[in-house]
Structure formats: structure tokens, C-alpha cells
Design a protein around this motif. Structure first.
Motif, short mmCIF file in Angstrom:
data_model
loop_
_atom_site.label_atom_id
_atom_site.label_comp_id
_atom_site.label_asym_id
_atom_site.label_seq_id
_atom_site.Cartn_x
_atom_site.Cartn_y
_atom_site.Cartn_z
N THR A 71 0.83 -1.20 0.00
CA THR A 71 0.00 0.00 0.00
C THR A 71 0.86 1.25 0.00
O THR A 71 1.86 1.31 0.72
N HIS A 72 0.48 2.24 -0.81
CA HIS A 72 1.20 3.50 -0.77
C HIS A 72 0.67 4.30 0.43
O HIS A 72 -0.49 4.67 0.49
N ILE A 73 1.57 4.51 1.38
CA ILE A 73 1.16 5.22 2.61
C ILE A 73 1.88 6.55 2.68
O ILE A 73 3.09 6.64 2.46
N GLU A 74 1.13 7.60 2.96
CA GLU A 74 1.76 8.89 3.27
C GLU A 74 0.84 9.66 4.21
O GLU A 74 -0.25 9.18 4.53
N ASN A 75 1.26 10.83 4.62
CA ASN A 75 0.39 11.63 5.47
C ASN A 75 -0.54 12.45 4.58
O ASN A 75 -0.15 13.47 4.04
N VAL A 88 -12.27 -6.15 6.67
CA VAL A 88 -11.65 -5.41 7.78
C VAL A 88 -10.26 -5.99 8.08
O VAL A 88 -9.37 -5.27 8.52
N ALA A 89 -10.06 -7.27 7.80
CA ALA A 89 -8.76 -7.90 8.07
C ALA A 89 -7.65 -7.27 7.23
O ALA A 89 -6.63 -6.81 7.78
N PRO A 90 -7.79 -7.20 5.90
CA PRO A 90 -6.75 -6.51 5.13
C PRO A 90 -6.69 -5.01 5.41
O PRO A 90 -5.67 -4.37 5.18
N MET A 91 -7.79 -4.46 5.95
CA MET A 91 -7.80 -3.03 6.26
C MET A 91 -6.94 -2.72 7.49
O MET A 91 -6.34 -1.64 7.58
N LEU A 92 -6.86 -3.67 8.43
CA LEU A 92 -6.15 -3.41 9.69
C LEU A 92 -4.71 -2.93 9.49
O LEU A 92 -4.35 -1.88 10.03
N PRO A 93 -3.85 -3.64 8.72
CA PRO A 93 -2.48 -3.13 8.57
C PRO A 93 -2.42 -1.76 7.90
O PRO A 93 -1.51 -0.97 8.16
N ILE A 94 -3.40 -1.46 7.05
CA ILE A 94 -3.43 -0.15 6.38
C ILE A 94 -3.78 0.94 7.39
O ILE A 94 -3.15 1.99 7.43
N VAL A 95 -4.77 0.65 8.23
CA VAL A 95 -5.15 1.60 9.29
C VAL A 95 -3.94 1.86 10.19
O VAL A 95 -3.62 3.02 10.52
N PRO A 183 -10.19 11.11 -3.52
CA PRO A 183 -9.45 9.96 -4.05
C PRO A 183 -9.66 8.72 -3.17
O PRO A 183 -9.61 8.83 -1.94
N THR A 184 -9.92 7.58 -3.80
CA THR A 184 -10.27 6.38 -3.05
C THR A 184 -9.50 5.17 -3.55
O THR A 184 -9.51 4.87 -4.74
N ASP A 185 -8.82 4.49 -2.63
CA ASP A 185 -8.10 3.26 -2.96
C ASP A 185 -8.94 2.07 -2.55
O ASP A 185 -9.51 2.06 -1.46
N VAL A 186 -8.98 1.07 -3.42
CA VAL A 186 -9.69 -0.16 -3.09
C VAL A 186 -8.71 -1.32 -3.17
O VAL A 186 -7.71 -1.24 -3.89
N SER A 187 -8.97 -2.39 -2.44
CA SER A 187 -8.12 -3.58 -2.52
C SER A 187 -8.97 -4.71 -3.09
O SER A 187 -9.99 -5.08 -2.51
N ASP A 216 -0.10 -5.90 -10.46
CA ASP A 216 -0.29 -4.43 -10.49
C ASP A 216 -0.99 -3.95 -9.22
O ASP A 216 -0.95 -2.78 -8.89
N GLY A 217 -1.69 -4.84 -8.55
CA GLY A 217 -2.49 -4.50 -7.38
C GLY A 217 -1.92 -5.15 -6.14
O GLY A 217 -0.73 -5.34 -6.07
N PRO A 218 -2.75 -5.52 -5.16
CA PRO A 218 -4.22 -5.58 -5.28
C PRO A 218 -4.93 -4.24 -5.14
O PRO A 218 -6.14 -4.18 -5.28
N GLU A 219 -4.18 -3.14 -4.88
CA GLU A 219 -4.88 -1.87 -4.68
C GLU A 219 -4.88 -1.03 -5.95
O GLU A 219 -3.87 -0.96 -6.66
N PHE A 220 -6.02 -0.40 -6.19
CA PHE A 220 -6.18 0.44 -7.38
C PHE A 220 -6.99 1.68 -7.03
O PHE A 220 -7.67 1.73 -6.01
#
Ligand code: FES
Length: 250
Positions: A71-75, A88-95, A183-187, A216-220
Motif C-alpha cells: 500500500t502507498h502510505i503517506e500523510n 476489515v482484516a486486510p484493512m487493519l495493517p493499512i489503518v 481519491p479512493t483506494d480499493v483492494s 499491479d495491485g491488489p490496490e487500485f
């Protein structure tokens, strides 16, 4: 090795049995000291049922990973994370990563009913605010995930959104955030075979171009994904699946 090198957004492909389906599962967490990774699986079809039937001491035939792009993470500022059901499981590390990067993180947890709201404690630990929505009102507020997201958007400036859950849920979150130009990222969790960009099983259309979810993903960019095409492709093996499931019944 996977526990050590995985980043938020990465997934593994697991297979139960030599002839088992290859199942892509996003890594929900890891423990580097113990050398373990955490996968969260919902029993919905034949392969997930077989995986969930394994007991301590049994083994998974093979595990390949970490796969995909992290995942591309920034502030970004204020981020709304919408997680539906087992998404919610794959969302946890992103959160967790977004929080660590200094974002104000508002998480909307959604599920059909109370027992399908998962990892709430862990999500709360890394979120500034959590809104729980259930379809039947058995926990949190009654309503859809989009209602929770829209409430936040109307209340304050939201810089980015992440949505992970069933394809139909991500489609509607994206329709909503597109309206507000957020802007919205989905997995995406499509059917996969090799997971290395060779078979084409996971192909989707993003912004009119063919892309492979596994490499290329899983996020787009959710606003560019052709969800209707994706939903159609994901249903391709439904009848075979039902047939196989019926053989499992005693
Ligand atoms: Fe084969 Fe992606 S799973 S190309």
C-alpha cells in the motif's frame, strides 16, 4: 521470511490439497519473532471451508508470498477507512500504517450483523474514531457502510478514502466518494491462479486499461475500476462451486 518482508497490502496465495484452489488472502498481521503471519478467512465456499476445517497440527499444502504491491502510505491528512465484513482484516495493517504516518484516521466498520464485525479492538487502537454500521442494527448503527462514510464527509474535510470489502460494497463507496471528489483506494480480491502475472485469471479493467490484480495491485484507484465487469468475472465459477459444495454436505 514472509513475516519479515511483508508490508501493508501484501497478500499470499494458499492451497489446501494438491488439487486445491489457489486462494489469495491478504496478510492481516505478522509476528517476526515467531515467524508467523495472520490470515483471516470467512467460510463462504469450498476452498475456504476446507481451510477452516484444518486443525492445529494440520498443514496448508503451500503458501506463496508476499505477493502484490504494498500500500502507498503517506500523510494525507484526514483519511476515512471503510471496511466491510472480512475486508476489515486486510484493512487493519493499512489503518495501522496510516496512523503511524500521522494521519487522522476515521474507520467505518460494517457488516450484516454484530457477529460479522471483526477486529474492532485492534482497529480502535489505531483509529482516531470508529463508526460501526450493521445492516440489521444488531450492533452500532443500523445502515450501510456508505451512510457512515457520507456522515463523515459532510461533517469534515476528508483527504482520502480506503475501501475494502465485498466488490459491491467497494463499488458503492467509490460512487459516493467520486461525487465528493475524494481519491479512493480499493483492494481487490479476484480469482487468481499463479499470482505472478502470467495466467490472466485476475485481469480487470482500470481506466480503460487491462491490469492484473496480482502484480499491479491488489490496490487500485477505485474511481477507475470497472466493478461491473469484475463482478461478472468473479461469478464465472458460481455453478461449479455450488455443485462442489453440495458434495460436501453430509
Ligand atoms: Fe494469474 Fe494474476 S493470478 S495473472
Amino acid at each position: 521470511m514472509i513475516a519479515k518482508s511483508r508490508r501493508a497490502g501484501h497478500f499470499v496465495i494458499v492451497r489446501v490439497g494438491e488439487k486445491g484452489e489457489r486462494m489469495p488472502l491478504t496478510i492481516a498481521g505478522s509476528n517476526i519473532q515467531k515467524g508467523t503471519i495472520t490470515l483471516v478467512v470467512q467460510e463462504v465456499g469450498l476452498s475456504s471451508t476446507r481451510l477452516c476445517e484444518l486443525n492445529e497440527g494440520d498443514y496448508i499444502t503451500d503458501v506463496v508470498g508476499p505477493l502484490g504491491q504494498a500500500t502507498h502510505i503517506e500523510n494525507y491528512g484526514t483519511v476515512v477507512c471503510a471496511g466491510g465484513g472480512v475486508g476489515v482484516a486486510p484493512m487493519l495493517p493499512i489503518v495501522q500504517a496510516l496512523k503511524a504516518a500521522g494521519n487522522r484516521v476515521i474507520t467505518v466498520l460494517a457488516g450484516r450483523s454484530k457477529d460479522l464485525i471483526i477486529l474492532e479492538k485492534e482497529i480502535r487502537e489505531s483509529s482516531d474514531e470508529v463508526i460501526v454500521m450493521t445492516d440489521d442494527g444488531s450492533y452500532g448503527r443500523k445502515g450501510l457502510v456508505t451512510e457512515g462514510v457520507e456522515e463523515v464527509i459532510k461533517r469534515e474535510k476528508v483527504n482520502r478514502c480506503f475501501a475494502i470489502g465485498p466488490a459491491i460494497m467497494m463499488k458503492f463507496v467509490c460512487l459516493l466518494t467520486k461525487k465528493y471528489e475524494i481519491p479512493t483506494d480499493v483492494s481487490l480480491n479476484t480469482i487468481m491462479v499463479d499470482g505472478t502475472g502470467m495466467c490472466g485469471a485476475c485481469r480487470i479493467t482500470v481506466g480503460g486499461k487491462t491490469r492484473f490484480v496480482c502484480v499491479d495491485g491488489p490496490e487500485f484507484d477505485g474511481h477507475q475500476v470497472d466493478f461491473d465487469e469484475m463482478l461478472k468475472r468473479m461469478g464465472a465459477f458460481k455453478s461449479i462451486e455450488r455443485e462442489q459444495m453440495s458434495k460436501l454436505q453430509p
